[in-house]
Design a protein around this motif. Structure first.
Motif, PDB file in Angstrom:
ATOM      1  N   GLY A   1      -5.639   4.084   4.144  1.00 28.04           N
ATOM      2  CA  GLY A   1      -5.374   3.242   3.311  1.00 28.04           C
ATOM      3  C   GLY A   1      -5.102   1.978   3.375  1.00 28.04           C
ATOM      4  O   GLY A   1      -4.875   1.145   2.576  1.00 28.04           O
ATOM      5  N   LYS A   2      -5.091   1.760   4.758  1.00 24.88           N
ATOM      6  CA  LYS A   2      -4.400   0.260   5.187  1.00 24.88           C
ATOM      7  C   LYS A   2      -5.615  -0.674   5.191  1.00 24.88           C
ATOM      8  O   LYS A   2      -6.542  -0.476   5.306  1.00 24.88           O
ATOM      9  CB  LYS A   2      -3.866   0.372   6.471  1.00 24.88           C
ATOM     10  N   LEU A   3      -4.895  -1.899   5.059  1.00 27.26           N
ATOM     11  CA  LEU A   3      -5.848  -3.102   4.978  1.00 27.26           C
ATOM     12  C   LEU A   3      -5.774  -3.849   6.031  1.00 27.26           C
ATOM     13  O   LEU A   3      -4.700  -4.031   6.679  1.00 27.26           O
ATOM     14  CB  LEU A   3      -5.457  -3.928   3.604  1.00 27.26           C
ATOM     15  N   THR A   4      -6.806  -4.637   6.514  1.00 27.99           N
ATOM     16  CA  THR A   4      -7.241  -5.444   7.618  1.00 27.99           C
ATOM     17  C   THR A   4      -7.621  -6.748   7.030  1.00 27.99           C
ATOM     18  O   THR A   4      -9.000  -6.886   6.499  1.00 27.99           O
ATOM     19  CB  THR A   4      -7.791  -4.954   8.784  1.00 27.99           C
ATOM     20  N   MET A   5      -6.961  -7.855   7.167  1.00 29.29           N
ATOM     21  CA  MET A   5      -7.560  -9.066   6.658  1.00 29.29           C
ATOM     22  C   MET A   5      -8.704  -9.831   7.538  1.00 29.29           C
ATOM     23  O   MET A   5      -8.522  -9.811   8.684  1.00 29.29           O
ATOM     24  CB  MET A   5      -6.366 -10.379   6.765  1.00 29.29           C
ATOM     25  N   VAL A   6      -9.684 -10.198   6.808  1.00 40.12           N
ATOM     26  CA  VAL A   6     -10.952 -10.612   7.583  1.00 40.12           C
ATOM     27  C   VAL A   6     -11.494 -12.100   7.024  1.00 40.12           C
ATOM     28  O   VAL A   6     -12.283 -12.517   7.655  1.00 40.12           O
ATOM     29  CB  VAL A   6     -12.277  -9.550   7.402  1.00 40.12           C
ATOM     30  N   GLN A   7     -10.929 -12.553   6.124  1.00 41.96           N
ATOM     31  CA  GLN A   7     -11.230 -13.926   5.596  1.00 41.96           C
ATOM     32  C   GLN A   7     -10.036 -14.509   4.807  1.00 41.96           C
ATOM     33  O   GLN A   7      -9.387 -13.702   3.909  1.00 41.96           O
ATOM     34  CB  GLN A   7     -12.749 -13.692   4.865  1.00 41.96           C
ATOM     35  N   LYS A   8      -9.661 -15.759   5.005  1.00 41.20           N
ATOM     36  CA  LYS A   8      -8.666 -16.444   4.181  1.00 41.20           C
ATOM     37  C   LYS A   8      -9.233 -17.669   3.687  1.00 41.20           C
ATOM     38  O   LYS A   8     -10.407 -18.132   4.305  1.00 41.20           O
ATOM     39  CB  LYS A   8      -7.275 -16.208   4.522  1.00 41.20           C
ATOM     40  N   ASP A   9      -8.385 -18.381   2.856  1.00 41.09           N
ATOM     41  CA  ASP A   9      -8.801 -19.725   2.538  1.00 41.09           C
ATOM     42  C   ASP A   9     -10.308 -20.163   2.029  1.00 41.09           C
ATOM     43  O   ASP A   9     -10.982 -20.972   2.151  1.00 41.09           O
ATOM     44  CB  ASP A   9      -8.628 -20.716   3.899  1.00 41.09           C
ATOM     45  N   PHE A  10     -10.676 -18.920   1.413  1.00 46.71           N
ATOM     46  CA  PHE A  10     -12.017 -19.009   0.555  1.00 46.71           C
ATOM     47  C   PHE A  10     -11.567 -19.760  -0.818  1.00 46.71           C
ATOM     48  O   PHE A  10     -10.623 -19.180  -1.389  1.00 46.71           O
ATOM     49  CB  PHE A  10     -12.533 -17.741   0.267  1.00 46.71           C
ATOM     50  N   MET A  11     -12.042 -20.895  -1.012  1.00 51.27           N
ATOM     51  CA  MET A  11     -11.715 -21.532  -2.231  1.00 51.27           C
ATOM     52  C   MET A  11     -12.003 -20.742  -3.539  1.00 51.27           C
ATOM     53  O   MET A  11     -13.443 -20.490  -3.884  1.00 51.27           O
ATOM     54  CB  MET A  11     -12.361 -23.012  -2.210  1.00 51.27           C
ATOM     55  N   VAL A  12     -11.053 -20.727  -4.382  1.00 53.94           N
ATOM     56  CA  VAL A  12     -11.217 -20.048  -5.578  1.00 53.94           C
ATOM     57  C   VAL A  12     -10.122 -20.714  -6.684  1.00 53.94           C
ATOM     58  O   VAL A  12      -9.083 -20.657  -6.424  1.00 53.94           O
ATOM     59  CB  VAL A  12     -10.792 -18.452  -5.916  1.00 53.94           C
ATOM     60  N   PRO A  13     -10.621 -21.656  -7.428  1.00 57.59           N
ATOM     61  CA  PRO A  13      -9.471 -22.401  -8.270  1.00 57.59           C
ATOM     62  C   PRO A  13      -8.762 -21.594  -9.203  1.00 57.59           C
ATOM     63  O   PRO A  13      -9.152 -20.879 -10.100  1.00 57.59           O
ATOM     64  CB  PRO A  13     -10.362 -23.493  -8.840  1.00 57.59           C
ATOM     65  N   GLU A  14      -7.420 -21.511  -9.086  1.00 53.50           N
ATOM     66  CA  GLU A  14      -6.422 -21.009  -9.973  1.00 53.50           C
ATOM     67  C   GLU A  14      -6.697 -19.657 -10.295  1.00 53.50           C
ATOM     68  O   GLU A  14      -6.619 -19.110 -11.505  1.00 53.50           O
ATOM     69  CB  GLU A  14      -6.379 -21.894 -11.311  1.00 53.50           C
ATOM     70  N   GLY A  15      -7.185 -18.927  -9.494  1.00 50.27           N
ATOM     71  CA  GLY A  15      -7.531 -17.425  -9.679  1.00 50.27           C
ATOM     72  C   GLY A  15      -6.679 -16.423 -10.010  1.00 50.27           C
ATOM     73  O   GLY A  15      -5.426 -16.580  -9.678  1.00 50.27           O
TER      74      GLY A  15
ATOM     75  N   VAL B   1       0.887  -1.188   0.076  1.00 53.58           N
ATOM     76  CA  VAL B   1       0.158   0.130  -0.039  1.00 53.58           C
ATOM     77  C   VAL B   1       0.998   1.118  -0.059  1.00 53.58           C
ATOM     78  O   VAL B   1       1.597   1.352   0.760  1.00 53.58           O
ATOM     79  CB  VAL B   1      -0.927   0.136   1.161  1.00 53.58           C
ATOM     80  N   PHE B   2       0.669   2.167  -0.933  1.00 56.76           N
ATOM     81  CA  PHE B   2       1.499   3.382  -1.212  1.00 56.76           C
ATOM     82  C   PHE B   2       0.410   4.450  -0.913  1.00 56.76           C
ATOM     83  O   PHE B   2      -0.609   4.402  -1.285  1.00 56.76           O
ATOM     84  CB  PHE B   2       2.064   3.683  -2.494  1.00 56.76           C
ATOM     85  N   ALA B   3       0.762   5.548  -0.157  1.00 52.42           N
ATOM     86  CA  ALA B   3       0.244   7.023  -0.314  1.00 52.42           C
ATOM     87  C   ALA B   3       0.680   7.811  -1.160  1.00 52.42           C
ATOM     88  O   ALA B   3       1.797   7.847  -1.493  1.00 52.42           O
ATOM     89  CB  ALA B   3       0.301   7.690   1.171  1.00 52.42           C
ATOM     90  N   ALA B   4      -0.361   8.420  -2.093  1.00 49.62           N
ATOM     91  CA  ALA B   4       0.119   9.329  -2.853  1.00 49.62           C
ATOM     92  C   ALA B   4      -0.100  10.887  -2.625  1.00 49.62           C
ATOM     93  O   ALA B   4      -1.268  11.220  -2.103  1.00 49.62           O
ATOM     94  CB  ALA B   4      -0.524   9.026  -4.387  1.00 49.62           C
ATOM     95  N   ASP B   5       0.872  11.695  -2.816  1.00 49.67           N
ATOM     96  CA  ASP B   5       0.713  12.937  -2.305  1.00 49.67           C
ATOM     97  C   ASP B   5       0.184  13.743  -3.302  1.00 49.67           C
ATOM     98  O   ASP B   5      -0.386  13.038  -4.444  1.00 49.67           O
ATOM     99  CB  ASP B   5       2.218  13.698  -1.743  1.00 49.67           C
TER     100      ASP B   5
END
Length: 347
Positions: free
Chosen positions: A326-340, A272-276
């Motif tokens: 701008g920061k992210l917080t992970m709320v879900q992982k391991d949701f199956m999507v084949p070869e996304g 994540v980058f902040a842009a001035d």
């Protein structure tokens, strides 16, 4: 509220083509990964206003490879294939729709070609132009065999911009109503940069270019009157002490122009980058994608969430996004999507 996304994939192992996933924005949570339509390694998808999808397609027949596009009508619940545009050899790496001129652009990484197609009233395509760049290539092994256009899409003023990983250059073309390309300018990046994808901030008059081979993001001034890009800053997407392989991939810009997001395959992260106000970037976060080889990602409609798909580990990861930092917080992982590979909002 529920938002849907098309997912493009490779079909090398377990994927069957194009999928659709739903995002419950209230929870927030990803649900219902549903197979939608068949295609051979539909790695990128472009959505048209007329409820059509223009999809990368690969077909193997009697040991021969054909590559091109498959077009789907998605005006009803079940997608309906209306045309395949296939030629001998590798399929393109990118596809985009030009609504104003009713054109489609493809960038073919392996063939070194950019193709232009006219859209008929029924959504079918007819080729109108093709360009190949013969400039010298960069020093990296991935560049040795020639031009490798990886992206072809529109600038804010409706020119065509092409990112060529092989030649370390970005090219700009004028486009006629008939779908013919005329060269306008080119800008060279440092040797081995590996231009991949670019996004524009029209208000600031800048563009942000991700370099796959260098794991960099360049800020470029864009002079719309001249159709010319000029490099003014280069920022690294991964830590300086990272020595293992990495290939930076997708890049997204927040609607307010304040934040730039980049995926890293190898480091397996989103930076994540902040842009001035001048478009200069400062790193504010690197966060794991909780999977392997994050080729693409996207923001939802109000940009409260970000979805990334990890190609090699067959999973999607969901984050909430703080609009102030701008920061992210992970709320879900391991949701199956084949070869996304590709994430495109349905609406």
């Amino acid at each position: 509220m529920t938002e849907d996304f098309y997912i493009g994939t490779y079909t090398k192992r377990i994927s069957r083509g194009i999928y659709r996933v739903s995002l419950d924005t209230k929870t927030p949570k990803l649900t219902d990964c549903e197979w939608l339509a068949s295609a051979g390694s539909p790695t990128y998808i472009a959505k048209a206003a007329e409820k059509r999808l223009y999809v990368i397609n690969k077909k193997e027949t009697d040991g021969q490879t054909q590559g091109g596009l498959i077009i789907y009508d998605v005006s009803e619940e079940k997608p309906r294939a209306i045309q395949q545009v296939l030629e001998h050899g590798a399929s393109p790496a990118y596809v985009a729709v030009d609504e104003d001129r009713q054109l489609v652009y493809t960038a073919n990484y392996h063939k070194g070609l950019v193709d232009v197609y006219a859209i008929a009233d029924d959504g079918t395509l007819t080729e109108t132009d093709e360009v190949h760049d013969d400039d010298p290539v960069g020093p990296a092994p991935e560049q040795a065999d020639g031009a490798h256009p990886h992206f072809a899409n529109l600038t804010p003023d409706k020119r065509l911009v092409v990112c060529d990983l092989g030649t370390d250059k970005v090219y700009i073309y004028d486009v006629s109503a008939a779908g013919k390309l005329t060269p306008v300018s080119q800008v060279a990046l440092p040797a081995g940069y590996g231009p991949r994808h670019i996004v524009f901030d029209d208000k600031k008059g800048v563009a942000y270019l991700v370099g796959e081979l260098s794991s960099n993001v360049a800020t470029l001034d864009y002079d719309a009157a001249a159709g010319k890009l000029t490099v003014k800053q280069i920022s690294h997407t991964i830590p300086d002490d990272w020595t293992a392989h990495n290939g930076s991939a997708a890049i997204r810009l927040s609607q307010d122009g304040r934040f730039v997001y980049v995926s890293n395959r190898g480091h397996n992260s989103i930076t994540v980058f902040a842009a001035d106000d001048e478009g200069k970037l400062t790193t504010v976060q690197r966060i794991s994608t909780e999977g392997d080889f994050p080729r693409d990602f996207n923001l939802n409609a109000d940009e409260s969430c970000l979805i990334v798909v990890n190609q090699n580990s067959d999973n999607a990861t969901l984050y909430t996004r703080d609009a102030t930092s701008g920061k992210l917080t992970m709320v879900q992982k391991d949701f199956m999507v084949p070869e996304g590979v590709c994430v495109v909002p349905v609406k």
